[in-house]
Design an enzyme around this catalytic site. Structure first.
Site, PDB file in Angstrom:
ATOM      1  N   TYR A 273       0.836  -1.201   0.000  1.00  0.00           N
ATOM      2  CA  TYR A 273       0.000   0.000   0.000  1.00  0.00           C
ATOM      3  C   TYR A 273       0.874   1.256   0.000  1.00  0.00           C
ATOM      4  CZ  TYR A 273      -2.774   3.622   2.431  1.00  0.00           C
ATOM      5  OH  TYR A 273      -3.370   4.790   2.824  1.00  0.00           O
TER       6      TYR A 273
ATOM      7  N   LYS B 155       1.380   4.089  -2.967  1.00  0.00           N
ATOM      8  CA  LYS B 155       1.180   5.527  -2.706  1.00  0.00           C
ATOM      9  C   LYS B 155       2.476   6.303  -2.975  1.00  0.00           C
ATOM     10  CE  LYS B 155      -2.988   6.145  -0.686  1.00  0.00           C
ATOM     11  NZ  LYS B 155      -3.973   7.123  -1.163  1.00  0.00           N
TER      12      LYS B 155
ATOM     13  N   ARG C  18       1.419   5.987  17.500  1.00  0.00           N
ATOM     14  CA  ARG C  18       0.725   6.796  16.490  1.00  0.00           C
ATOM     15  C   ARG C  18       0.475   8.186  17.058  1.00  0.00           C
ATOM     16  NH1 ARG C  18       1.990   2.853  14.136  1.00  0.00           N
ATOM     17  NH2 ARG C  18       0.786   1.525  12.750  1.00  0.00           N
TER      18      ARG C  18
ATOM     19  N   ARG D 190       5.398   7.096  14.566  1.00  0.00           N
ATOM     20  CA  ARG D 190       4.862   7.989  13.532  1.00  0.00           C
ATOM     21  C   ARG D 190       4.494   9.340  14.130  1.00  0.00           C
ATOM     22  NH1 ARG D 190      -0.166   5.217  10.686  1.00  0.00           N
ATOM     23  NH2 ARG D 190       1.216   3.988   9.373  1.00  0.00           N
TER      24      ARG D 190
HETATM   25  C1  UGA Z   1      -3.700   3.011   8.676  1.00  0.00           C
HETATM   26  C2  UGA Z   1      -3.397   3.156   7.173  1.00  0.00           C
HETATM   27  O1  UGA Z   1      -2.594   2.111   6.727  1.00  0.00           O
HETATM   28  C3  UGA Z   1      -2.743   4.463   6.858  1.00  0.00           C
HETATM   29  O2  UGA Z   1      -2.592   4.619   5.479  1.00  0.00           O
HETATM   30  C4  UGA Z   1      -3.552   5.572   7.332  1.00  0.00           C
HETATM   31  O3  UGA Z   1      -2.909   6.794   7.057  1.00  0.00           O
HETATM   32  C5  UGA Z   1      -3.760   5.424   8.813  1.00  0.00           C
HETATM   33  O4  UGA Z   1      -4.387   4.166   9.094  1.00  0.00           O
HETATM   34  C6  UGA Z   1      -4.635   6.525   9.289  1.00  0.00           C
HETATM   35  O5  UGA Z   1      -5.683   6.269   9.851  1.00  0.00           O
HETATM   36  O6  UGA Z   1      -4.248   7.667   9.028  1.00  0.00           O
HETATM   37  P1  UGA Z   1      -2.434   2.311  10.898  1.00  0.00           P
HETATM   38  O7  UGA Z   1      -2.127   3.480  11.758  1.00  0.00           O
HETATM   39  O8  UGA Z   1      -1.475   1.185  10.974  1.00  0.00           O
HETATM   40  O9  UGA Z   1      -2.517   2.829   9.389  1.00  0.00           O
HETATM   41  O10 UGA Z   1      -3.921   1.807  11.242  1.00  0.00           O
HETATM   42  P2  UGA Z   1      -4.572   0.892  12.357  1.00  0.00           P
HETATM   43  O11 UGA Z   1      -5.152  -0.296  11.682  1.00  0.00           O
HETATM   44  O12 UGA Z   1      -5.510   1.731  13.131  1.00  0.00           O
HETATM   45  O13 UGA Z   1      -3.386   0.379  13.286  1.00  0.00           O
HETATM   46  C7  UGA Z   1      -2.802   1.171  14.290  1.00  0.00           C
HETATM   47  C8  UGA Z   1      -2.053   0.262  15.227  1.00  0.00           C
HETATM   48  O14 UGA Z   1      -2.988  -0.461  16.033  1.00  0.00           O
HETATM   49  C9  UGA Z   1      -1.173  -0.788  14.579  1.00  0.00           C
HETATM   50  O15 UGA Z   1      -0.007  -0.935  15.359  1.00  0.00           O
HETATM   51  C10 UGA Z   1      -1.990  -2.074  14.688  1.00  0.00           C
HETATM   52  O16 UGA Z   1      -1.214  -3.229  14.679  1.00  0.00           O
HETATM   53  C11 UGA Z   1      -2.690  -1.856  16.008  1.00  0.00           C
HETATM   54  N1  UGA Z   1      -3.968  -2.569  16.245  1.00  0.00           N
HETATM   55  C12 UGA Z   1      -4.966  -2.529  15.326  1.00  0.00           C
HETATM   56  C13 UGA Z   1      -4.160  -3.211  17.450  1.00  0.00           C
HETATM   57  O17 UGA Z   1      -3.244  -3.282  18.309  1.00  0.00           O
HETATM   58  N2  UGA Z   1      -5.359  -3.821  17.702  1.00  0.00           N
HETATM   59  C14 UGA Z   1      -6.381  -3.796  16.815  1.00  0.00           C
HETATM   60  O18 UGA Z   1      -7.465  -4.353  17.140  1.00  0.00           O
HETATM   61  C15 UGA Z   1      -6.187  -3.132  15.599  1.00  0.00           C
END
Ligand code: UGA
Length: 355
Positions: free
Chosen positions: A151, A155, A224, A304
């Site tokens: 992904y 991008k 994050r 991030r």
């Molecule tokens: C996602 C997208 O891939 C990005 O392109 C986007 O910019 C970003 O969301 C956003 O919302 O701006 P990510 O931050 O990895 O990226 O999205 P999440 O799925 O919310 O994951 C955040 C973190 O939480 C990760 O470390 C993931 O492993 C963790 N997570 C997720 C958990 O620990 N438990 C869960 O139930 C779900």
């Protein structure tokens, strides 16, 4: 200004559309394959129109809308990490090939393009704990077998092509890299305990509402920086309304002060749930490996934080801190699910495969 929003029915698109209609005198034309999130926008006396269509099958129609607009905002994307490992080729098709057609159309018709990319192009921190800078920070992806990066790679290549056209002088663009926006309508709710599927807010909210497990993927150590969508849409508006200063720029939009690990976020949301409902949820926190939660090929962005010098120079400032960002978002989900007789599908409990 006549603003064309591609992906107006998504989380960012629906909130941006509403904000632009409420705060300015722009004309907004919205296109999306789904209209559920903008159905309640109401009538805006000729300032808003919406058409249901899909960039994959209705391109001639989209071309006619590009022709009549002053600026094209492209939000079309799959942005849930579970899809990157489940359906990598669909992710590349939508996020790269379909978006490239729109870029080419903007070049052909000399339209200003505001292209949404992602903070995920920065990839992993590789030990760098400085805020990510648009024009300086290295982009660090994992190996090819870790499909999570398909992904970000798609991008990134789109960004590089857009940038090259800007240098050639045949495209006026701004690339926006959003950093974890959160707010009303972000993602659909799932059955508590579901694997994969939507982003972390929806998983934790679903667990709290359904008394299930809040899974900390790989211990929840990843970091994050969250931005309330209300702060985010004001920043996007600043980009739209400053075409000269944003010409051929890549701009982070995010809140560097709202950093948290996912583990801290789980406990914050638990606390907020109790505060908002006056009762303790039956949800509990447990750890799970990334491969188990998402499937093979998952690797994570460990850290991030955005550098926001560029967007701040346009006069933008974030207003909502981390606690208030999540408090308001959770409150919206709680109120909407209890208020509405007929729930839109993103507020009903969905299977994880819905994107
Ligand atoms: C996602 C997208 O891939 C990005 O392109 C986007 O910019 C970003 O969301 C956003 O919302 O701006 P990510 O931050 O990895 O990226 O999205 P999440 O799925 O919310 O994951 C955040 C973190 O939480 C990760 O470390 C993931 O492993 C963790 N997570 C997720 C958990 O620990 N438990 C869960 O139930 C779900």
């Amino acid at each position: 200004m006549k603003i064309l929003i591609l992906g107006a029915g998504g989380f960012i698109g629906s909130n941006l559309t509403e904000h632009l209609l409420r705060s300015g005198d722009h004309m907004v034309m919205g296109l999306d394959s789904d209209d559920e999130k903008i159905r309640d926008l109401g009538v805006w006396e000729g300032r808003f129109s919406f058409l249901k269509c899909d960039v994959r099958s209705d391109f001639p129609l989209i071309e006619s809308f590009v022709a009549t607009s002053d600026v094209v905002i492209d939000l079309i994307a799959y942005a849930n990490p579970s899809l990157y490992v489940e359906k990598p080729l669909d992710v590349v098709d939508l996020n790269f090939f379909q978006n490239l057609k729109l870029v080419q159309e903007c070049i052909r018709t000399h339209k200003r393009l505001i292209q949404f990319s992602t903070c995920e192009v920065y990839g992993m921190s590789a030990g760098n704990r400085e805020p990510f800078k648009e024009d300086e920070t290295n982009l660090v992806m994992g190996p090819i077998k870790n499909q999570r990066w398909i992904y970000a790679s798609a991008k990134e290549l789109l960004e590089r092509i857009i940038y090259a056209h800007g240098q050639e002088g045949d495209l006026n663009f701004t690339i926006i890299r959003p950093f974890n926006f959160v707010g009303p309508k972000i993602d659909y709710l799932v059955e508590a305990g579901t694997l994969g599927g939507p982003r972390v807010f929806s998983h934790f909210m679903s667990a709290l509402m359904g008394n299930g497990p809040m899974r900390l993927v790989n211990g929840g150590e990843s970091h994050r920086s969250y931005t309330h969508i209300g702060d985010a849409v004001r920043a996007i508006q600043a980009v739209i309304e400053n075409p000269d200063r944003c010409r051929n720029q890549i701009i982070n939009i995010g809140n560097p002060n709202n950093g948290t690990t996912i583990k801290e976020l789980a406990y914050l949301m638990m606390e907020l749930y109790e505060e908002l409902t006056n009762e303790k949820s039956g949800a509990w926190v447990e750890e799970m490996a990334g491969d188990e939660f998402y499937g093979a090929g998952y690797e994570d962005c460990d850290w991030r934080v955005p550098d926001v010098s560029k967007i701040s120079a346009l006069g933008w400032k974030s207003e909502l801190d981390l606690r208030e960002t999540f408090r308001q978002t959770m409150q919206w989900y709680l109120e909407e699910t209890s208020r509405r007789d007929v729930l839109p599908s993103f507020l009903k409990v969905q299977p994880a495969s819905v994107s």
